[in-house]
Design an enzyme around this catalytic site. Structure first.
Site, mmCIF file in Angstrom:
data_model
loop_
_atom_site.group_PDB
_atom_site.id
_atom_site.type_symbol
_atom_site.label_atom_id
_atom_site.label_comp_id
_atom_site.label_asym_id
_atom_site.label_seq_id
_atom_site.Cartn_x
_atom_site.Cartn_y
_atom_site.Cartn_z
ATOM 1 N N TRP A 105 0.811 -1.226 0.000
ATOM 2 C CA TRP A 105 0.000 0.000 0.000
ATOM 3 C C TRP A 105 0.834 1.261 0.000
ATOM 4 C CZ3 TRP A 105 -4.402 -0.780 -1.979
ATOM 5 C CH2 TRP A 105 -5.074 -1.990 -1.767
ATOM 6 N N ASP A 174 -1.171 6.601 6.549
ATOM 7 C CA ASP A 174 -2.314 5.810 6.104
ATOM 8 C C ASP A 174 -2.648 4.842 7.246
ATOM 9 O OD1 ASP A 174 -4.068 3.970 5.031
ATOM 10 O OD2 ASP A 174 -2.808 3.416 3.320
ATOM 11 N N LYS A 198 -12.582 -1.376 7.543
ATOM 12 C CA LYS A 198 -11.898 -2.408 8.318
ATOM 13 C C LYS A 198 -12.223 -2.278 9.815
ATOM 14 C CE LYS A 198 -8.478 -1.957 4.769
ATOM 15 N NZ LYS A 198 -8.747 -3.103 3.922
HETATM 16 N N1 PMP Z 1 -4.332 1.547 2.383
HETATM 17 C C1 PMP Z 1 -4.439 0.405 3.066
HETATM 18 C C2 PMP Z 1 -3.541 0.179 4.238
HETATM 19 C C3 PMP Z 1 -5.370 -0.558 2.680
HETATM 20 O O1 PMP Z 1 -5.479 -1.700 3.361
HETATM 21 C C4 PMP Z 1 -6.210 -0.304 1.569
HETATM 22 C C5 PMP Z 1 -7.294 -1.253 1.121
HETATM 23 N N2 PMP Z 1 -7.306 -2.487 1.598
HETATM 24 C C6 PMP Z 1 -6.045 0.896 0.876
HETATM 25 C C7 PMP Z 1 -5.122 1.806 1.327
HETATM 26 C C8 PMP Z 1 -6.883 1.220 -0.318
HETATM 27 O O2 PMP Z 1 -8.151 1.516 0.089
HETATM 28 P P1 PMP Z 1 -9.404 1.609 -0.875
HETATM 29 O O3 PMP Z 1 -9.617 0.261 -1.452
HETATM 30 O O4 PMP Z 1 -10.485 2.070 0.035
HETATM 31 O O5 PMP Z 1 -9.068 2.616 -1.924
#
Ligand code: PMP
Length: 367
Positions: A105, A174, A198
């Site tokens: 991520w 994040d 989550k």
């Molecule tokens: N950052 C993290 C740590 C994630 O776990 C996720 C999605 N699992 C995201 C960003 C991306 O999020 P989204 O799918 O809501 O765009």
């Protein structure tokens, strides 16, 4: 039947029973209004109460200082990968940002930021994401506009147990997969964001907590909807906000408060993750967690069976057997394979106890 299913999904993930029951009660007629939250104007006084109540609860739960704004945006964590550089790269003249890349991520976020300015990844690319390199080896640029990191890498199971020291350079974190799972000192951050799906609700809303003085210097190319200044000025209503998701988030905040808030969650999450990791570590010829101990996530526990790189036949059997017992979503992310159990706030110690018993039994019958 919900009672027969034990959900370890990585997100969207399990929600508290109480929250779902309340939503069910309110579904057709919220507060005796004869309409549901989904059908009400975002500018109505009833919805204002919902959004303000959510914010008040969040401010209390995280003790958010007054010089921070709270926003409820759309576009997910992925939208923030773009919004952060578009709003913040201009904070300093060099238009550069430091990225601490510890998993999929943060790597994606760094790649997105490269579209808009200069990105400095603070150490050479890791060949696998199983650790957090020692901060003394990071090459931080004192002239960076901001330093970015992902507090919990959901896919690789790598979590920061500390807030990086950046000597005054604003920190962007994040926290999509670990917000409100323990107390955090908001004043150390320039911006925190988290998708709700989550730990704090359902998909559709992304929470942003941003320090006031950093707002208002977006690039001129920044889409209006992503410019924090526009959203702050309109109380997250620059466009129609994700009303239902905000309502659910408010219910989750109330549930968290009733249980004792972030400190209570910290204790609960410590217990759950210790129980699972100690099971894995106690059967080292059978279960393997690839992540270095100090960087292990309390939220997402990736593991392999049979060998450190995984015996796919055994892992497939594990998933089939697990499914029969009601365990769902234990499969690892498609990019890494293996297994993963996600232990967000709504997952109970009983859920983890059941998984641990099953894992011990599976070891017995398959070793
Ligand atoms: N950052 C993290 C740590 C994630 O776990 C996720 C999605 N699992 C995201 C960003 C991306 O999020 P989204 O799918 O809501 O765009």
């Amino acid at each position: 039947n919900r009672d027969q299913v034990i959900n370890f999904a990585p997100g969207p993930a399990k929600l508290p029973q109480e929250v779902l029951e309340q939503a069910q009660k309110d579904m057709l007629s919220y507060n005796n209004l004869g309409i549901s939250v989904m059908e009400m104007s975002h500018r109505s006084s009833d919805f204002s109460k919902i959004i303000n109540n959510a914010e008040n609860l969040l401010r209390e739960l995280l003790q958010i200082p007054d010089n921070y704004k709270v926003l409820y945006l759309q576009g997910g964590g992925t939208g923030q990968f773009s919004a952060v550089p578009l709003n913040f790269l201009n904070l300093k003249e060099g238009h550069t940002a430091d990225y601490i890349v510890t998993g999929a991520w943060s790597a994606k976020a760094a790649k997105e930021a490269e579209k808009y300015g200069k990105v400095n990844v603070v150490y050479p690319k890791l060949d696998k994401y199983t650790t957090i390199p020692d901060p003394s080896t990071w090459n931080l640029n004192p002239e960076a506009s901001y330093v970015y990191y992902c507090a919990n890498e959901t896919i690789h199971g790598v979590e920061f147990q500390f807030v990086p020291e950046t000597n005054g350079v604003p920190i962007v974190a994040d926290m999509s997969s670990n917000i409100l799972t323990r107390p955090v000192d908001i004043s150390k951050f320039g911006l925190i964001y988290a998708g709700a799906q989550k730990n704090i609700g359902c998909a559709g809303v992304t929470l942003v907590i941003v320090r006031e003085d950093l707002i208002g210097r977006a690039m001129k190319e920044c889409p209006s909807v992503l410019d924090y200044k526009n959203q702050v000025g309109m109380n997250s209503m620059f466009n129609t906000p994700p009303t239902w998701s905000i309502y659910i988030m408010g219910l989750v905040f109330q549930w968290l408060k009733n249980l004792g808030g972030a400190a209570a969650m910290e204790e609960l999450n410590r217990k759950k993750s210790e129980s699972l990791y100690s099971t894995i570590d106690s059967l080292p010829e059978f279960y393997f967690c690839p992540v270095d101990k100090p960087a292990r996530s309390r939220m997402n526990v990736p593991f392999r069976i049979g060998s450190p790189s995984g015996d796919e036949t055994l892992e497939k059997r594990f998933l089939e057997e697990a499914q029969k017992r009601g365990f769902v979503s234990l499969k690892g992310h498609r990019s890494v394979g293996g297994l993963r159990a996600s232990l967000y706030n709504a997952v109970t110690t009983q859920d983890v106890d059941k998984l641990v018993s099953f894992m011990k039994e599976f070891h017995q019958t398959n070793q």
